[in-house]
Design an enzyme around this catalytic site. Structure first.
Site, PDB file in Angstrom:
ATOM      1  N   HIS A 153      37.709  14.085  66.309  1.00 23.22           N
ATOM      2  CA  HIS A 153      36.611  13.135  66.210  1.00 23.22           C
ATOM      3  C   HIS A 153      36.737  12.079  67.296  1.00 23.22           C
ATOM      4  O   HIS A 153      37.731  11.991  68.011  1.00 23.22           O
ATOM      5  CB  HIS A 153      36.516  12.500  64.812  1.00 23.22           C
ATOM      6  CG  HIS A 153      37.542  11.460  64.514  1.00 23.22           C
ATOM      7  ND1 HIS A 153      37.454  10.615  63.430  1.00 23.22           N
ATOM      8  CD2 HIS A 153      38.693  11.113  65.147  1.00 23.22           C
ATOM      9  CE1 HIS A 153      38.489   9.815  63.414  1.00 23.22           C
ATOM     10  NE2 HIS A 153      39.264  10.075  64.427  1.00 23.22           N
ATOM     11  N   CYS A 158      41.004   5.348  69.021  1.00 25.17           N
ATOM     12  CA  CYS A 158      40.163   6.309  68.282  1.00 25.17           C
ATOM     13  C   CYS A 158      38.789   6.459  68.907  1.00 25.17           C
ATOM     14  O   CYS A 158      38.007   7.296  68.476  1.00 25.17           O
ATOM     15  CB  CYS A 158      40.048   5.910  66.812  1.00 25.17           C
ATOM     16  SG  CYS A 158      41.389   6.589  65.828  1.00 25.17           S
ATOM     17  N   HIS A 175      39.993  13.211  69.857  1.00 25.94           N
ATOM     18  CA  HIS A 175      41.400  13.417  69.470  1.00 25.94           C
ATOM     19  C   HIS A 175      41.374  14.020  68.072  1.00 25.94           C
ATOM     20  O   HIS A 175      40.349  13.969  67.385  1.00 25.94           O
ATOM     21  CB  HIS A 175      42.179  12.100  69.485  1.00 25.94           C
ATOM     22  CG  HIS A 175      41.669  11.112  68.494  1.00 25.94           C
ATOM     23  ND1 HIS A 175      40.588  10.307  68.747  1.00 25.94           N
ATOM     24  CD2 HIS A 175      42.051  10.832  67.232  1.00 25.94           C
ATOM     25  CE1 HIS A 175      40.341   9.575  67.675  1.00 25.94           C
ATOM     26  NE2 HIS A 175      41.199   9.870  66.741  1.00 25.94           N
ATOM     27  N   HIS A 224      43.065  15.014  64.079  1.00 23.58           N
ATOM     28  CA  HIS A 224      43.879  14.601  62.927  1.00 23.58           C
ATOM     29  C   HIS A 224      44.123  15.803  62.031  1.00 23.58           C
ATOM     30  O   HIS A 224      43.285  16.707  61.954  1.00 23.58           O
ATOM     31  CB  HIS A 224      43.162  13.538  62.086  1.00 23.58           C
ATOM     32  CG  HIS A 224      43.032  12.221  62.764  1.00 23.58           C
ATOM     33  ND1 HIS A 224      44.068  11.323  62.879  1.00 23.58           N
ATOM     34  CD2 HIS A 224      41.977  11.639  63.375  1.00 23.58           C
ATOM     35  CE1 HIS A 224      43.657  10.244  63.515  1.00 23.58           C
ATOM     36  NE2 HIS A 224      42.386  10.404  63.833  1.00 23.58           N
ATOM     37  N   ASP A 250      37.030  22.588  59.200  1.00 24.51           N
ATOM     38  CA  ASP A 250      38.318  22.932  59.804  1.00 24.51           C
ATOM     39  C   ASP A 250      38.157  23.419  61.244  1.00 24.51           C
ATOM     40  O   ASP A 250      37.325  24.278  61.530  1.00 24.51           O
ATOM     41  CB  ASP A 250      39.018  24.011  58.963  1.00 24.51           C
ATOM     42  CG  ASP A 250      40.459  24.217  59.394  1.00 24.51           C
ATOM     43  OD1 ASP A 250      41.131  23.226  59.747  1.00 24.51           O
ATOM     44  OD2 ASP A 250      40.910  25.374  59.393  1.00 24.51           O
ATOM     45  N   HIS A 251      38.974  22.856  62.130  1.00 26.71           N
ATOM     46  CA  HIS A 251      38.959  23.183  63.556  1.00 26.71           C
ATOM     47  C   HIS A 251      37.603  22.903  64.196  1.00 26.71           C
ATOM     48  O   HIS A 251      37.185  23.590  65.125  1.00 26.71           O
ATOM     49  CB  HIS A 251      39.407  24.631  63.812  1.00 26.71           C
ATOM     50  CG  HIS A 251      40.878  24.809  63.640  1.00 26.71           C
ATOM     51  ND1 HIS A 251      41.481  24.842  62.397  1.00 26.71           N
ATOM     52  CD2 HIS A 251      41.883  24.905  64.539  1.00 26.71           C
ATOM     53  CE1 HIS A 251      42.779  24.984  62.559  1.00 26.71           C
ATOM     54  NE2 HIS A 251      43.064  25.012  63.830  1.00 26.71           N
ATOM     55  N   GLU A 262      44.063  10.421  56.613  1.00 28.21           N
ATOM     56  CA  GLU A 262      43.821  10.668  58.035  1.00 28.21           C
ATOM     57  C   GLU A 262      45.153  10.777  58.767  1.00 28.21           C
ATOM     58  O   GLU A 262      45.305  11.534  59.725  1.00 28.21           O
ATOM     59  CB  GLU A 262      42.968   9.561  58.639  1.00 28.21           C
ATOM     60  CG  GLU A 262      42.456   9.882  60.021  1.00 28.21           C
ATOM     61  CD  GLU A 262      41.424   8.899  60.501  1.00 28.21           C
ATOM     62  OE1 GLU A 262      40.223   9.249  60.490  1.00 28.21           O
ATOM     63  OE2 GLU A 262      41.798   7.768  60.862  1.00 28.21           O
TER      64      GLU A 262
HETATM   65 NI    NI Z   1      41.084   9.095  64.820  1.00 34.09          NI
END
Ligand code: NI
Length: 137
Positions: A15, A34, A40, A42, A80-81, A125
């Site tokens: 995200h 972020c 990036h 998580h 996911d992914h 997160e």
């Molecule tokens: Ni983040």
């Protein structure tokens, strides 16, 4: 007797925290690392908690196999992914903070779980940062 059953789940996703109506500079100032324009990732951990009475016939609050399948279909498969900002429609115009993600997850699951049950969702997160939502206004 109201009992809470819990199911853990997991997804990896990328995200970027940003508001499209703010400049990159303002986004960087408010969201820090972020807001990296290159995104990036998580490792999100999820705990879905369903509270209800024990069904005297089955001894279950809810069939955990159904809950597992519901989380797979509604959350893991679509998230996911994925790049949340670019590939998950709920976040095209919604900043994918942990707070907003947990509300989206709660709403998706709430629509599929019997109204006689209460629902709460916890989203990690990072191992140290997590948010919870139970539908409270
Ligand atoms: Ni983040």
């Amino acid at each position: 007797m109201r009992v809470t059953v819990n199911r853990k789940a997991h997804f990896n996703a990328a995200h970027r925290l940003c508001r499209k109506d703010w400049s990159d500079e303002t986004n960087a100032e408010i969201f820090g690392k972020c807001s990296n324009p290159k995104f990036h990732g998580h490792n999100y951990e999820l705990i879905v908690s369903v509270t209800g009475n024990i069904d005297p016939k089955t001894g279950f609050v809810m069939d955990m196999k159904l809950l597992k399948e519901l989380i797979q279909t509604e959350i893991e498969e679509p998230f996911d992914h994925k790049n949340l900002n670019e590939e998950v429609p709920e976040f095209y115009d919604l900043n994918p903070t942990a707070e907003n993600i947990v509300v989206v997850i709660w709403n998706k699951l709430r629509a599929k779980i019997d109204k006689k049950h209460d629902l709460a969702v916890t989203l990690y997160e990072t191992p140290r940062n997590f948010v919870t939502f139970n539908g409270a206004k």
